[in-house]
Design a protein around this motif. Structure first.
Motif, PDB file in Angstrom:
ATOM      1  N   GLU A   1       5.433  -7.872  -3.522  1.00 27.18           N
ATOM      2  CA  GLU A   1       5.011  -7.971  -5.053  1.00 27.18           C
ATOM      3  C   GLU A   1       4.952  -6.734  -5.752  1.00 27.18           C
ATOM      4  OE1 GLU A   1       1.537 -11.349  -3.541  1.00 27.18           O
ATOM      5  OE2 GLU A   1       0.841  -9.706  -4.848  1.00 27.18           O
ATOM      6  N   LYS A   2       4.585  -5.770  -5.079  1.00 20.19           N
ATOM      7  CA  LYS A   2       4.766  -4.576  -5.651  1.00 20.19           C
ATOM      8  C   LYS A   2       4.648  -3.279  -4.722  1.00 20.19           C
ATOM      9  CE  LYS A   2      -0.431  -3.993  -5.689  1.00 20.19           C
ATOM     10  NZ  LYS A   2      -1.429  -3.182  -5.979  1.00 20.19           N
ATOM     11  N   PRO A   3       5.029  -2.206  -4.908  1.00 21.19           N
ATOM     12  CA  PRO A   3       5.194  -1.018  -4.136  1.00 21.19           C
ATOM     13  C   PRO A   3       3.832  -0.624  -3.520  1.00 21.19           C
ATOM     14  CG  PRO A   3       6.437  -0.335  -6.138  1.00 21.19           C
ATOM     15  CD  PRO A   3       5.487  -1.706  -6.534  1.00 21.19           C
ATOM     16  N   ILE A  58       1.958   4.745  -1.444  1.00 18.94           N
ATOM     17  CA  ILE A  58       3.239   6.052  -0.791  1.00 18.94           C
ATOM     18  C   ILE A  58       4.637   5.562  -1.477  1.00 18.94           C
ATOM     19  CG2 ILE A  58       3.781   4.806   1.392  1.00 18.94           C
ATOM     20  CD1 ILE A  58       3.797   8.691   0.883  1.00 18.94           C
ATOM     21  N   GLN A  59       5.012   4.456  -1.483  1.00 16.97           N
ATOM     22  CA  GLN A  59       6.117   4.182  -2.177  1.00 16.97           C
ATOM     23  C   GLN A  59       6.438   4.260  -3.366  1.00 16.97           C
ATOM     24  OE1 GLN A  59       6.626  -0.235  -0.773  1.00 16.97           O
ATOM     25  NE2 GLN A  59       6.733   0.223   1.035  1.00 16.97           N
ATOM     26  N   SER A  60       5.307   3.847  -4.269  1.00 17.29           N
ATOM     27  CA  SER A  60       5.215   4.497  -5.635  1.00 17.29           C
ATOM     28  C   SER A  60       5.562   5.710  -5.996  1.00 17.29           C
ATOM     29  CB  SER A  60       3.942   3.717  -6.180  1.00 17.29           C
ATOM     30  OG  SER A  60       3.731   2.564  -6.202  1.00 17.29           O
ATOM     31  N   THR A  92      -1.712   4.501   8.188  1.00 19.60           N
ATOM     32  CA  THR A  92      -0.923   3.765   8.898  1.00 19.60           C
ATOM     33  C   THR A  92      -0.756   2.369   8.279  1.00 19.60           C
ATOM     34  OG1 THR A  92      -2.858   2.892  10.135  1.00 19.60           O
ATOM     35  CG2 THR A  92      -1.737   4.576  11.298  1.00 19.60           C
ATOM     36  N   GLY A  93       0.404   1.559   8.299  1.00 14.84           N
ATOM     37  CA  GLY A  93       0.777   0.223   7.899  1.00 14.84           C
ATOM     38  C   GLY A  93       0.761   0.168   6.594  1.00 14.84           C
ATOM     39  N   THR A  94       1.170   1.291   5.709  1.00 13.56           N
ATOM     40  CA  THR A  94       1.212   1.135   4.349  1.00 13.56           C
ATOM     41  C   THR A  94       2.766   1.467   3.934  1.00 13.56           C
ATOM     42  OG1 THR A  94       0.778   3.713   4.238  1.00 13.56           O
ATOM     43  CG2 THR A  94      -1.068   2.045   3.954  1.00 13.56           C
ATOM     44  N   GLY A  95       3.777   1.148   4.662  1.00 18.57           N
ATOM     45  CA  GLY A  95       5.050   1.051   4.139  1.00 18.57           C
ATOM     46  C   GLY A  95       5.872   2.239   3.915  1.00 18.57           C
ATOM     47  N   LYS A  96       5.634   3.181   4.860  1.00 20.51           N
ATOM     48  CA  LYS A  96       6.121   4.527   4.931  1.00 20.51           C
ATOM     49  C   LYS A  96       7.771   4.185   5.474  1.00 20.51           C
ATOM     50  CE  LYS A  96       3.127   6.520   7.499  1.00 20.51           C
ATOM     51  NZ  LYS A  96       2.044   5.550   7.860  1.00 20.51           N
ATOM     52  N   THR A  97       8.051   3.290   6.218  1.00 16.39           N
ATOM     53  CA  THR A  97       9.310   3.178   6.720  1.00 16.39           C
ATOM     54  C   THR A  97      10.135   2.623   5.267  1.00 16.39           C
ATOM     55  OG1 THR A  97       8.540   2.161   8.795  1.00 16.39           O
ATOM     56  CG2 THR A  97      10.726   1.947   8.503  1.00 16.39           C
ATOM     57  N   LEU A  98       9.854   1.877   4.591  1.00 15.74           N
ATOM     58  CA  LEU A  98      10.549   1.473   3.415  1.00 15.74           C
ATOM     59  C   LEU A  98      10.637   2.492   2.474  1.00 15.74           C
ATOM     60  CD1 LEU A  98      11.889  -1.270   3.456  1.00 15.74           C
ATOM     61  CD2 LEU A  98      10.236  -2.230   1.968  1.00 15.74           C
ATOM     62  N   ALA A 107      14.634  -2.990  13.421  1.00  9.14           N
ATOM     63  CA  ALA A 107      14.515  -4.439  12.699  1.00  9.14           C
ATOM     64  C   ALA A 107      14.181  -4.446  11.417  1.00  9.14           C
ATOM     65  CB  ALA A 107      13.263  -5.083  13.601  1.00  9.14           C
ATOM     66  N   GLU A 108      13.406  -3.326  11.067  1.00  8.28           N
ATOM     67  CA  GLU A 108      13.162  -3.633   9.572  1.00  8.28           C
ATOM     68  C   GLU A 108      14.351  -3.259   8.796  1.00  8.28           C
ATOM     69  OE1 GLU A 108      10.005  -3.772   8.457  1.00  8.28           O
ATOM     70  OE2 GLU A 108       9.698  -2.799   6.404  1.00  8.28           O
ATOM     71  N   CYS A 109      15.205  -2.410   9.305  1.00  6.76           N
ATOM     72  CA  CYS A 109      16.314  -2.043   8.590  1.00  6.76           C
ATOM     73  C   CYS A 109      17.276  -3.154   8.555  1.00  6.76           C
ATOM     74  CB  CYS A 109      17.040  -0.751   9.522  1.00  6.76           C
ATOM     75  SG  CYS A 109      18.362  -0.030   8.778  1.00  6.76           S
ATOM     76  N   LEU A 160       3.596   0.881  15.748  1.00  5.67           N
ATOM     77  CA  LEU A 160       4.171  -0.465  16.122  1.00  5.67           C
ATOM     78  C   LEU A 160       3.551  -1.449  14.872  1.00  5.67           C
ATOM     79  CD1 LEU A 160       5.592  -0.967  18.378  1.00  5.67           C
ATOM     80  CD2 LEU A 160       3.267  -1.586  19.968  1.00  5.67           C
ATOM     81  N   ASP A 161       4.301  -2.154  14.297  1.00 12.64           N
ATOM     82  CA  ASP A 161       4.152  -2.976  13.409  1.00 12.64           C
ATOM     83  C   ASP A 161       4.060  -4.388  13.912  1.00 12.64           C
ATOM     84  OD1 ASP A 161       5.665  -4.382  10.626  1.00 12.64           O
ATOM     85  OD2 ASP A 161       3.305  -3.473  10.765  1.00 12.64           O
ATOM     86  N   VAL A 162       2.850  -5.030  14.327  1.00  7.14           N
ATOM     87  CA  VAL A 162       2.837  -6.426  14.639  1.00  7.14           C
ATOM     88  C   VAL A 162       1.607  -7.012  13.590  1.00  7.14           C
ATOM     89  CG1 VAL A 162       2.265  -8.117  16.458  1.00  7.14           C
ATOM     90  CG2 VAL A 162       3.022  -6.014  17.143  1.00  7.14           C
ATOM     91  N   GLN A 163       2.337  -7.672  12.743  1.00  6.34           N
ATOM     92  CA  GLN A 163       1.707  -8.301  11.599  1.00  6.34           C
ATOM     93  C   GLN A 163       0.297  -8.689  11.792  1.00  6.34           C
ATOM     94  OE1 GLN A 163       3.124  -8.184   8.480  1.00  6.34           O
ATOM     95  NE2 GLN A 163       5.105  -7.205   9.241  1.00  6.34           N
ATOM     96  N   ASP A 164       0.206  -9.606  12.887  1.00  4.59           N
ATOM     97  CA  ASP A 164      -1.265 -10.463  12.862  1.00  4.59           C
ATOM     98  C   ASP A 164      -2.173  -9.898  13.994  1.00  4.59           C
ATOM     99  OD1 ASP A 164       0.428 -13.126  14.665  1.00  4.59           O
ATOM    100  OD2 ASP A 164       0.409 -10.996  14.890  1.00  4.59           O
ATOM    101  N   GLY A 209      -4.885   1.988  13.364  1.00  2.39           N
ATOM    102  CA  GLY A 209      -3.890   1.721  12.320  1.00  2.39           C
ATOM    103  C   GLY A 209      -2.854   0.365  12.743  1.00  2.39           C
ATOM    104  N   ARG A 210      -3.148   0.181  14.152  1.00  5.44           N
ATOM    105  CA  ARG A 210      -2.093  -1.001  14.286  1.00  5.44           C
ATOM    106  C   ARG A 210      -2.644  -2.626  13.866  1.00  5.44           C
ATOM    107  NH1 ARG A 210       1.399   1.167  13.801  1.00  5.44           N
ATOM    108  NH2 ARG A 210       0.095   3.007  13.426  1.00  5.44           N
ATOM    109  N   THR A 211      -3.955  -2.286  13.282  1.00 10.96           N
ATOM    110  CA  THR A 211      -4.439  -3.594  12.785  1.00 10.96           C
ATOM    111  C   THR A 211      -4.804  -3.472  11.425  1.00 10.96           C
ATOM    112  OG1 THR A 211      -6.055  -5.241  12.666  1.00 10.96           O
ATOM    113  CG2 THR A 211      -6.962  -3.280  13.610  1.00 10.96           C
ATOM    114  N   GLY A 212      -5.079  -4.247  10.523  1.00 11.56           N
ATOM    115  CA  GLY A 212      -5.226  -4.037   9.010  1.00 11.56           C
ATOM    116  C   GLY A 212      -4.141  -3.379   8.345  1.00 11.56           C
ATOM    117  N   ARG A 213      -2.794  -3.973   8.756  1.00 18.17           N
ATOM    118  CA  ARG A 213      -1.699  -3.283   7.831  1.00 18.17           C
ATOM    119  C   ARG A 213      -1.220  -4.119   6.874  1.00 18.17           C
ATOM    120  NH1 ARG A 213       0.641   0.023  11.109  1.00 18.17           N
ATOM    121  NH2 ARG A 213       2.590  -0.460  10.788  1.00 18.17           N
ATOM    122  N   ALA A 214      -0.668  -3.382   5.833  1.00 11.47           N
ATOM    123  CA  ALA A 214       0.123  -3.898   4.680  1.00 11.47           C
ATOM    124  C   ALA A 214      -0.913  -4.896   4.008  1.00 11.47           C
ATOM    125  CB  ALA A 214       1.242  -5.134   5.167  1.00 11.47           C
TER     126      ALA A 214
END
Ligand SMILES: Nc1ncnc2c1ncn2[C@@H]1O[C@H](COP(=O)(O)OP(=O)(O)OP(=O)(O)O)[C@@H](O)[C@H]1O
Length: 622
Positions: free
Chosen positions: A274-276, A279-281, A299-305, A345-347, A561-565, A586-591
């Motif tokens: 929906e929005k950046p 960190i992306q913004s 952790t889990g806040t979109g640094k890869t993208l 995989a993200e790439c 490690l980014d496992v969504q759930d 930071g492996r939980t509570g991501r995005a």
């Protein structure tokens, strides 16, 4: 009274003569230095000899070296002197001075040696004959050591004690024409020249692709500050020396960053973001201008993208067509195989102008990786070890890399700094570099300073530690012997949708616990560095796909490690340091999701428990 040699003495009760820390443990019967104090006498003809005999590590520091018998004819009294590399001094002096005494006896001279930082000054006392004889004996010894006089010895060096004729004699006799020892001084002086030669024929690189939209540039300063404050307290800084550059306003919509890049927008619409993220913004307007960036965010806040999207645009916008680049254009360094595979995989989620990527990691198919790289690839995502391997064997050309990204903190505490430095020797210095991390310890600061150029820095969250406040964190003080029972209770009370990542301190504990669970009929997987790569990938896949809801892992799994759930992180063993704790939780509570962390603390963990409480307070947990 004629001076006499000190007997070889046991380490003296009081400090030994001259030598720091007392007399050395001399071999029985060997003449050793005379002890000062406690019955020793200074002698009118004592000489300082700095012994540096690598074979005798305890022999370091100045020793009083006294001639046997009264000083002989000292000739004109002017010493014959020259310099030798420290590397041969040990052989010249011999164990406990035996060799030097032998030389003195054979030549009838007296020899003084004073060791300097990189070379020693040798002075030969006596008449001309004894001095020349001693010099000849020393020359033979030095030649036998395979060392030679540094050929860049100028007249200054020999002339200091020699008359000009004898200096010329030395040169005539070929002394000065020997192969030289490495001349570090000239290498240092010429480093800039060597670097210039190495990077002389670089293709041009473009880095600035940002067109700030009017909406963004017209945001009032106060509003920008307010937005940054409200979005996890974003703090930006320009680390360039001198006049500070303007920190670009953050982009609150994807279009503000990528409206001129429809392919990027298509990808983002496809994944439904929906929005950046914060960190992306803030990172995108900086990276898209070609400025090096340090991005510190939870952790889990979109640094890869944050570094991937600008990387795609960078790759596709270079003046040199990619089939003439001669190698990959973008390099992403990841600390673990799992994280490298995850970034890849993200790439691969995003298709951008037929950009091809490959993951190069230890345990993977080396031949297959070499084939893909040889055929030509745009993005290399690699762990340092395997990349070094391909680099040293010339299977990959890193000179074409113009965009470098890496997850810094884990790199450091896994000791990858030497490999990173080796890799960077072949990456062009005018590249763009983006370094991300969820923590900002001193080591990461040092690393950033050593290989980013005039970077800007964006902190999201608290300055020193990005405590994850989307995770409810509990601490359980428990005796070591009750931990297993408590963990079993935790597992028994899991809800059907719960998915838990259990962290342990040792691989053995991971194997031990997972076999316990299996024996009790509870499906689990384990992940640690001793498992075969295919088993590691299988374990992660089973956990991601939900075939098992319990993964027991060492800190190999704590970074990135980014496992969504993942709903829970269970720290069976307390982490080695607080950064590790932050990454594990930071492996939980991501995005934007929430999660729970339970951490068992025993008496042994107490020393850093207080720091943990500090984190929990900052994350409003206690
Ligand atoms: N703007 C966004 N909106 C929603 N989700 C996003 C956004 N950007 C990235 N994500 C997703 O968030 C998840 C976490 O992203 P990522 O792994 O990059 O986090 P990270 O900050 O690198 O975490 P870590 O510090 O653990 O490496 C990923 O699944 C990613 O696809």
């Amino acid at each position: 009274m004629a001076p006499s040699w000190g007997r070889r003495s046991p380490a003296p009760a009081v400090g030994g003569i001259g030598r720091s820390g007392g007399g050395g443990p001399w071999a029985e019967g060997q003449k050793g230095p005379v002890r000062r104090g406690g019955g020793c006498r200074r002698l009118e003809d004592s000489r300082q000899v700095q012994l540096h005999t690598p074979r005798d590590p305890w022999l370091s520091g100045p020793l009083e070296y006294r001639p046997r018998g009264p000083p002989r004819d000292r000739g004109s009294g002017v010493p014959l002197c020259f310099h030798l590399d420290n590397a041969v001094i040990g052989a010249l002096i011999g164990r406990a001075g035996t060799k030097i005494r032998e030389l003195e006896d054979s030549s009838g001279s007296k020899i003084q040696i004073v060791r300097g930082a990189s070379e020693a000054e040798v002075k030969i006392f006596g008449n001309n004959d004894t001095q020349n004889k001693a010099k000849m004996l020393i020359d033979d010894l030095v030649k036998r050591c395979g060392q030679n006089y540094p050929e860049d010895r100028t007249e200054r060096d020999f002339g200091k004690c020699y008359s000009t004729e004898s200096c010329r004699d030395l040169v005539k006799s070929g002394i000065g024409s020997h192969k030289s020892v490495i001349n570090w001084a000239s290498l240092r002086e010429n480093k800039a020249k060597y670097e210039a030669m190495k990077w002389a024929d670089l293709s041009p690189v473009e880095k600035n692709f940002y067109k700030e939209s009017p909406e963004v540039s017209s945001i009032p300063k106060e509003e920008v500050e307010k937005w940054r404050k409200e979005n996890n307290n974003i703090i930006c800084d320009d680390l360039k020396e001198g006049e500070k550059r303007h920190i670009p306003n953050p982009v609150c919509k994807f279009e503000d960053a990528f409206k001129y890049y429809p392919d990027v927008m298509a990808n983002i619409r496809k994944v439904g973001f929906e929005k950046p993220t914060p960190i992306q913004s803030q990172a995108w307007p900086i990276i898209l201008q070609g400025i090096d960036l340090i991005g510190i965010a939870q952790t889990g806040t979109g640094k890869t993208l944050a570094y991937l999207m600008p990387g795609f645009i960078h790759l596709d916008s270079q003046p040199i067509p990619k089939d003439q680049r001669g190698g990959p254009g973008m390099l992403v360094l990841a600390p673990t195989r799992e994280l490298a595979l995850q970034v890849e995989a993200e790439c691969s989620k995003y298709t951008y102008k037929s950009i091809k990527s490959i993951c190069i990691y230890g345990g993977g198919d080396r031949k297959g990786q070499i084939n893909v790289v040889t055929k030509g690839v745009d993005i290399v995502i690699a762990t340092p070890g395997r990349l070094n391997d391909l680099q040293m064997n010339n299977f990959i050309n890193l000179k074409s890399i113009t965009y470098l990204a890496n997850e810094a903190d884990r790199m450091l505490d896994m000791g990858f700094e030497p490999q990173i430095m080796k890799i960077l020797l072949d990456v062009r210095p005018d590249r763009q570099t983006v370094m991300t991390s969820a923590t900002w310890p001193d080591g990461v600061r040092r690393l950033a300073k050593s290989y980013l150029k005039d970077p800007m820095i964006v902190y999201v969250g608290t300055l020193d530690l990005a405590a994850v406040n989307t995770v409810e964190q509990k601490v359980v003080i428990i005796p070591e012997e009750e931990k297993r029972a408590f963990m079993r209770y935790f597992i028994d009370t899991m809800k059907p949708k719960d998915k838990v990542l259990i962290f342990v301190g040792k691989k053995l504990t991971a194997d031990d616990l997972s076999s316990d669970f299996s024996l009790q009929g509870i499906p689990v997987q384990s992940l640690h560095g001793n498992r075969e790569q295919c088993d590691r990938e299988q374990a992660l896949d089973d956990f991601k796909k939900g075939r098992v809801r319990i993964l027991i892992a060492t800190d190999l799994a704590s970074r990135g490690l980014d496992v969504q759930d993942i709903t829970h992180v269970f720290n069976f063993d307390f982490p080695r340091n607080i950064e590790e704790y932050v990454h594990r939780v930071g492996r939980t509570g991501r995005a934007g999701r929430t999660g729970e962390a339970v951490t068992l603390v025993t008496r042994n963990d107490w020393r850093i428990a207080s720091e943990l409480i500090n984190i929990l307070e900052r994350a409003n947990q206690v």
